[in-house]
Design a protein around this motif. Structure first.
Motif, PDB file in Angstrom:
ATOM      1  N   GLY A   1       6.879  18.550   4.688  1.00  0.00           N
ATOM      2  CA  GLY A   1       7.297  17.622   3.640  1.00  0.00           C
ATOM      3  C   GLY A   1       6.514  16.332   3.570  1.00  0.00           C
ATOM      4  N   ARG A   2       5.497  16.173   4.382  1.00  0.00           N
ATOM      5  CA  ARG A   2       4.775  14.905   4.414  1.00  0.00           C
ATOM      6  C   ARG A   2       4.182  14.562   3.040  1.00  0.00           C
ATOM      7  N   GLN A   3       3.590  15.565   2.387  1.00  0.00           N
ATOM      8  CA  GLN A   3       2.934  15.271   1.104  1.00  0.00           C
ATOM      9  C   GLN A   3       3.855  15.552  -0.086  1.00  0.00           C
TER      10      GLN A   3
ATOM     11  N   GLY B   1      -8.409  10.871   0.727  1.00  0.00           N
ATOM     12  CA  GLY B   1      -7.876   9.514   0.776  1.00  0.00           C
ATOM     13  C   GLY B   1      -7.234   9.255   2.118  1.00  0.00           C
ATOM     14  N   SER B   2      -6.392   8.233   2.200  1.00  0.00           N
ATOM     15  CA  SER B   2      -5.646   7.803   3.391  1.00  0.00           C
ATOM     16  C   SER B   2      -6.489   6.916   4.307  1.00  0.00           C
ATOM     17  N   CYS B   3      -5.814   6.234   5.225  1.00  0.00           N
ATOM     18  CA  CYS B   3      -6.518   5.329   6.128  1.00  0.00           C
ATOM     19  C   CYS B   3      -7.446   6.075   7.080  1.00  0.00           C
TER      20      CYS B   3
ATOM     21  N   GLY C   1      -4.253   3.038  -2.461  1.00  0.00           N
ATOM     22  CA  GLY C   1      -2.911   3.083  -1.875  1.00  0.00           C
ATOM     23  C   GLY C   1      -2.809   4.266  -0.936  1.00  0.00           C
ATOM     24  N   CYS C   2      -1.662   4.397  -0.297  1.00  0.00           N
ATOM     25  CA  CYS C   2      -1.466   5.498   0.654  1.00  0.00           C
ATOM     26  C   CYS C   2      -1.314   6.835  -0.063  1.00  0.00           C
ATOM     27  N   SER C   3      -0.706   6.789  -1.243  1.00  0.00           N
ATOM     28  CA  SER C   3      -0.703   7.939  -2.133  1.00  0.00           C
ATOM     29  C   SER C   3      -0.150   9.201  -1.477  1.00  0.00           C
ATOM     30  N   ALA C   4      -0.820  10.310  -1.679  1.00  0.00           N
ATOM     31  CA  ALA C   4      -0.323  11.606  -1.213  1.00  0.00           C
ATOM     32  C   ALA C   4      -0.394  11.774   0.297  1.00  0.00           C
ATOM     33  N   CYS C   5      -0.863  10.756   1.008  1.00  0.00           N
ATOM     34  CA  CYS C   5      -0.816  10.847   2.467  1.00  0.00           C
ATOM     35  C   CYS C   5       0.631  10.977   2.922  1.00  0.00           C
ATOM     36  N   LEU C   6       1.526  10.227   2.269  1.00  0.00           N
ATOM     37  CA  LEU C   6       2.937  10.332   2.647  1.00  0.00           C
ATOM     38  C   LEU C   6       3.859  10.532   1.460  1.00  0.00           C
ATOM     39  N   GLY C   7       3.296  10.614   0.259  1.00  0.00           N
ATOM     40  CA  GLY C   7       4.106  10.964  -0.905  1.00  0.00           C
ATOM     41  C   GLY C   7       5.288  10.049  -1.158  1.00  0.00           C
TER      42      GLY C   7
ATOM     43  N   VAL D   1      -3.666  -0.981   4.493  1.00  0.00           N
ATOM     44  CA  VAL D   1      -3.738  -2.048   5.486  1.00  0.00           C
ATOM     45  C   VAL D   1      -4.844  -1.806   6.526  1.00  0.00           C
ATOM     46  N   HIS D   2      -5.051  -0.549   6.917  1.00  0.00           N
ATOM     47  CA  HIS D   2      -6.055  -0.274   7.953  1.00  0.00           C
ATOM     48  C   HIS D   2      -7.460  -0.151   7.389  1.00  0.00           C
ATOM     49  N   VAL D   3      -7.565  -0.181   6.076  1.00  0.00           N
ATOM     50  CA  VAL D   3      -8.894  -0.195   5.459  1.00  0.00           C
ATOM     51  C   VAL D   3      -9.317  -1.643   5.218  1.00  0.00           C
TER      52      VAL D   3
ATOM     53  N   SER E   1      -6.090  13.332   5.129  1.00  0.00           N
ATOM     54  CA  SER E   1      -5.184  12.403   5.800  1.00  0.00           C
ATOM     55  C   SER E   1      -4.958  12.846   7.242  1.00  0.00           C
ATOM     56  N   ASN E   2      -3.927  12.327   7.865  1.00  0.00           N
ATOM     57  CA  ASN E   2      -3.779  12.533   9.306  1.00  0.00           C
ATOM     58  C   ASN E   2      -2.542  13.310   9.721  1.00  0.00           C
ATOM     59  N   ARG E   3      -1.667  13.647   8.780  1.00  0.00           N
ATOM     60  CA  ARG E   3      -0.427  14.330   9.172  1.00  0.00           C
ATOM     61  C   ARG E   3      -0.127  15.514   8.266  1.00  0.00           C
TER      62      ARG E   3
ATOM     63  N   ASP F   1       0.792  -1.231   0.000  1.00  0.00           N
ATOM     64  CA  ASP F   1       0.000   0.000   0.000  1.00  0.00           C
ATOM     65  C   ASP F   1       0.828   1.288   0.000  1.00  0.00           C
ATOM     66  N   HIS F   2       1.880   1.350   0.792  1.00  0.00           N
ATOM     67  CA  HIS F   2       2.573   2.624   0.983  1.00  0.00           C
ATOM     68  C   HIS F   2       3.251   3.148  -0.282  1.00  0.00           C
ATOM     69  N   ASN F   3       3.783   2.234  -1.034  1.00  0.00           N
ATOM     70  CA  ASN F   3       4.713   2.571  -2.083  1.00  0.00           C
ATOM     71  C   ASN F   3       4.139   2.368  -3.477  1.00  0.00           C
TER      72      ASN F   3
ATOM     73  N   GLY G   1       3.455  -2.753  11.652  1.00  0.00           N
ATOM     74  CA  GLY G   1       4.563  -1.799  11.620  1.00  0.00           C
ATOM     75  C   GLY G   1       4.106  -0.513  11.001  1.00  0.00           C
ATOM     76  N   ASP G   2       3.175   0.134  11.683  1.00  0.00           N
ATOM     77  CA  ASP G   2       2.557   1.350  11.169  1.00  0.00           C
ATOM     78  C   ASP G   2       1.775   1.998  12.291  1.00  0.00           C
ATOM     79  N   SER G   3       2.018   3.275  12.525  1.00  0.00           N
ATOM     80  CA  SER G   3       1.449   3.903  13.720  1.00  0.00           C
ATOM     81  C   SER G   3      -0.079   4.010  13.681  1.00  0.00           C
ATOM     82  N   HIS G   4      -0.672   3.986  12.500  1.00  0.00           N
ATOM     83  CA  HIS G   4      -2.134   4.130  12.438  1.00  0.00           C
ATOM     84  C   HIS G   4      -2.895   2.820  12.629  1.00  0.00           C
ATOM     85  N   THR G   5      -2.192   1.826  13.114  1.00  0.00           N
ATOM     86  CA  THR G   5      -2.838   0.570  13.502  1.00  0.00           C
ATOM     87  C   THR G   5      -3.921   0.831  14.546  1.00  0.00           C
TER      88      THR G   5
HETATM   89  S1  SF4 Z   1      -1.220   7.161   7.497  1.00  0.00           S
HETATM   90 FE1  SF4 Z   1      -1.028   7.359   5.320  1.00  0.00          FE
HETATM   91  S2  SF4 Z   1       0.834   6.254   4.900  1.00  0.00           S
HETATM   92 FE2  SF4 Z   1       0.189   5.560   6.902  1.00  0.00          FE
HETATM   93  S3  SF4 Z   1      -1.091   3.752   6.528  1.00  0.00           S
HETATM   94 FE3  SF4 Z   1      -2.423   5.525   6.578  1.00  0.00          FE
HETATM   95  S4  SF4 Z   1      -2.641   6.110   4.449  1.00  0.00           S
HETATM   96 FE4  SF4 Z   1      -0.851   4.826   4.584  1.00  0.00          FE
END
Ligand code: SF4
Lengths: 199, 464
Positions: B433-435, B344-346, B405-411, B108-110, B427-429, B62-64, B127-131
């Motif tokens: 430089g996040r996006q 978008g984003s989780c 995908g995670c897309s522009a949430c983390l670029g 992954v969280h969707v 998104s959440n952050r 998802d991330h990449n 291995g992802d803080s938004h778990t």
């Molecule tokens: S915060 Fe962004 S990068 Fe992290 S899992 Fe959610 S969508 Fe993906």
């Protein structure tokens, strides 16, 4: 992985900014590697280099007056993403200790798992360190893991810090959590048989 | 004395609790993705050990991943390599993968919740803080680092110190135009980006109870943005109705047994929390962030704090943040021109989010010089949107509906907001430089983002 020091005296690098998130420590676009090596090059990438990859003169890592094995940062260091790459970048760059008045939980675990010592000090002590380094970039900081204290050599100011005894043993001896968990495999198997809802 | 929901779940998952040691906690479900897992699999190889319980780990890419032309090979070499490593590692170690091209692929969280993998009473890590998102089901779910991913792969357990417990109540009823995203942005703006560090949060109160499962996920998702280890909500009929019939949810007699257990999952009335915070839903208006951490938020009609309103110690960081955003202390954001809209984003990429946006923009056109990206959270969300004709509404409005995908949430892929541009993002952050390098992010709800897409400016959705 190498064993951590027990005791260290070093100059320090100050980054007096609060809420430094792991995206600043290592931006996402550098997370594509599949090994743990080489992340130090991109530590604080976007604060260190401009869009043309030229070093930014005003960032502390580009100032030859500052160096050392101790990174000193403002409160809530390491917040945000759980990426362990942040700890790898800090370790790879050569830091052994990060000092702040407050650490984000996941970062703290990641640091310890990579034998970097997060030293949490009071706001006042943190200010003293920043002041001492500002007055003299060659200020020596002493960190003693065994006796759990940090001091500013020039002024003699000293503060003790907390570390969990289990983690301390791991750090001093180079053990990691997996060694301990693997020793519990029988208990884990046993636990699985007792669970009524073992999804 | 009674127990909190968190304690009930945590305590029943302890394999070993030894004085002087952290607890060894059993993990029911482990999610992995391409970015934080390769080094963990390498660790297993170095030790010469297998994945202990491969059927309890699920993987997705998802991330990449690109969000266009996913049927073609990934163009960028490093991204392609990372995704290929995931395929190789999961095949070698016997872990199920929902990779590119799989109908279950997504963030992954969707996908965990929509497939019925995420269930009440579980312990879940990734291995992802938004778990923390999965906490919406009454699960103890939290993000971990790669060394810990290796621990879980090797032993299905993790070493953890028990966090403190916090209860956050949101009482009363939400006002018009206010979504669950606004609730959580509001709470974080009140308690700061570190206000819940060291805690596991339980969200409660009438305003939380009234939310759908997807809206609850948005709240739990952002628990980490106030420093919390995780956040959870006691399961109820809304939860059970959502789970029932999903792909991997228990069925028949198993369902009845599970349901009986899930009904015991609530904080006892005499349970003790270390901290309790209360908010009134009526005080919450649509929110927007102005700074570079999620705690720097405000009501959309309010002003950025003036320098004098910020504590002296915090001023250098505050100034640095506003310089990055190129905003003036004390100014308003309403009417500020924006360049990009990312939905978008989780946090906000589920079907309800897309429906809400589609309803709102139906028959309207985006502002001329705004780029609007809609990135569904999963293949299933994408398929559902197409089935409901939402894709047509977006196309007519000039929005780009992309692939999951995670897309522009983390670029991490090509979807980056160009330097200096302003993006309203669901998104959440909003980190620097996040996006994308030097991109500037305003976090907001899907409705506020949709309103900005139509006007090209920061807009109070209640005025449209
Ligand atoms: S915060 Fe962004 S990068 Fe992290 S899992 Fe959610 S969508 Fe993906």
């Amino acid at each position: 992985m190498s064993k951590i020091f027990q005791h260290l005296i070093s100059t320090a690098v100050p980054v007096p900014i609060e809420n430094i998130d792991t995206d600043q420590i290592i931006p996402a676009r550098f997370l594509k590697a599949t090994t743990r090596d080489g992340f130090g090059e991109n530590l604080f990438r976007d604060w260190r280099f401009d869009a043309n990859n030229q070093p930014k003169a005003d960032f502390v890592l580009n100032n030859s007056m500052y160096s050392g094995k101790v990174l000193v940062a403002g409160k809530n260091f390491g917040c945000g993403s759980s990426r362990e790459h942040a700890a790898w970048a800090i370790a790879d760059y050569g830091f052994k200790v990060v000092v702040s008045s407050f650490f984000a939980d996941i970062f703290k675990n990641n640091a310890l798992n990579n034998f970097i010592l997060p030293v949490q000090v009071s706001e006042d002590f943190l200010d003293s360190i920043f002041r001492a380094i500002e007055a003299d970039p060659q200020t020596q900081i002493e960190v003693d893991l065994e006796n759990q204290f940090i001091s500013i050599k020039a002024t003699g100011e000293k503060e003790s810090f907390d570390i969990n005894p289990y983690k301390k043993t791991c750090l001093l001896n180079g053990y990691d959590d997996i060694d301990y968990l693997l020793s519990l495999r029988q208990e884990i198997g046993q636990y699985e048989t007792t669970r009524e809802f073992n999804f | 004395m009674g127990k909190t929901l968190f304690d009930k779940i945590w305590d029943s998952h302890i394999v070993m609790s030894k004085a002087g040691y952290p607890d060894a906690v059993y993990i029911n479900t482990h999610f992995i993705h391409e970015v934080t897992s390769p080094q963990a699999f390498d660790g297993l190889r170095k030790r010469g050990i297998p994945v202990f319980r491969p059927q309890k780990t699920r993987a997705t890419a998802d991330h990449n991943v690109p969000t266009m032309d996913q049927h073609l090979p990934i163009k960028e070499a490093l991204s392609r390599h990372q995704v290929e490593m995931l395929t190789k590692n999961t095949a070698e170690f016997g872990v199920e993968l929902y990779g590119l091209g799989h109908p279950y692929q997504g963030i992954v969280h969707v996908i965990g919740p929509e497939l019925g993998i995420t269930l009440p009473g579980m312990t879940i890590v990734c291995g992802d803080s938004h778990t923390s998102t999965h906490g919406a089901f009454g699960a103890v779910a939290f993000g971990i680092g790669t060394s810990e991913v290796e621990q879980v792969l090797a032993t299905q357990c993790i070493l953890q110190y028990k966090p403190k417990r916090m209860k956050i109540e949101v009482n009363g009823q939400l006002k018009n135009g206010v979504l669950s995203k606004d609730i959580i942005l509001y709470i974080i703006s009140k308690i700061s980006a570190s206000g819940a560090t060291g805690y596991f949060v339980e969200y409660a109160g009438e305003a939380i109870r009234s939310l759908s499962m997807e809206a609850r996920m948005t709240i739990c998702n952002m628990s980490i943005e106030m420093g919390a280890r995780g956040g959870l909500i006691a399961p109820d009929e809304t939860t059970f109705n959502y789970i029932k019939g999903r792909e991997f949810a228990p069925q028949g007699a198993d369902w009845d047994k599970a349901l009986a257990y899930w009904k015991t999952l609530y904080s006892d009335s005499d349970a003790q929390f270390d901290t309790i915070l209360s908010f009134d839903a009526a005080d919450i208006e649509p929110q927007i962030t102005y700074g570079t951490n999620p705690g720097m938020g405000m009501g959309v009609t309010q002003h950025i704090p003036a320098l004098g309103e910020v504590e002296e110690k915090e001023r250098p960081s505050f100034k640095k943040s506003l310089e990055y955003m190129d905003l003036q202390p004390g100014s308003a954001l309403l009417g500020k021109k924006i360049d990009y809209v990312f939905i978008g984003s989780c946090t906000n990429s589920r079907i309800e989010d897309l429906r809400l946006v589609a309803d709102f923009v139906k028959g309207k056109q985006k502002a001329e010089d705004v780029v609007v990206w809609i990135v569904p959270g999963s293949k299933q969300v994408e398929a559902q949107a197409k089935q409901e004709g939402i894709d047509k509404i977006f196309a007519d409005a000039g929005f780009q509906l992309r692939e999951p995908g995670c897309s522009a949430c983390l670029g991490m892929n090509e979807d980056k907001v160009p330097a200096g541009m302003y993006c309203i993002s669901t998104s959440n952050r909003n980190f620097e430089g996040r996006q994308g390098p030097n991109a500037r992010t305003f976090l907001a709800s899907p409705l506020t983002a949709a309103a900005a897409a139509l006007t090209g400016r920061v807009t109070d959705v209640r005025s449209l």
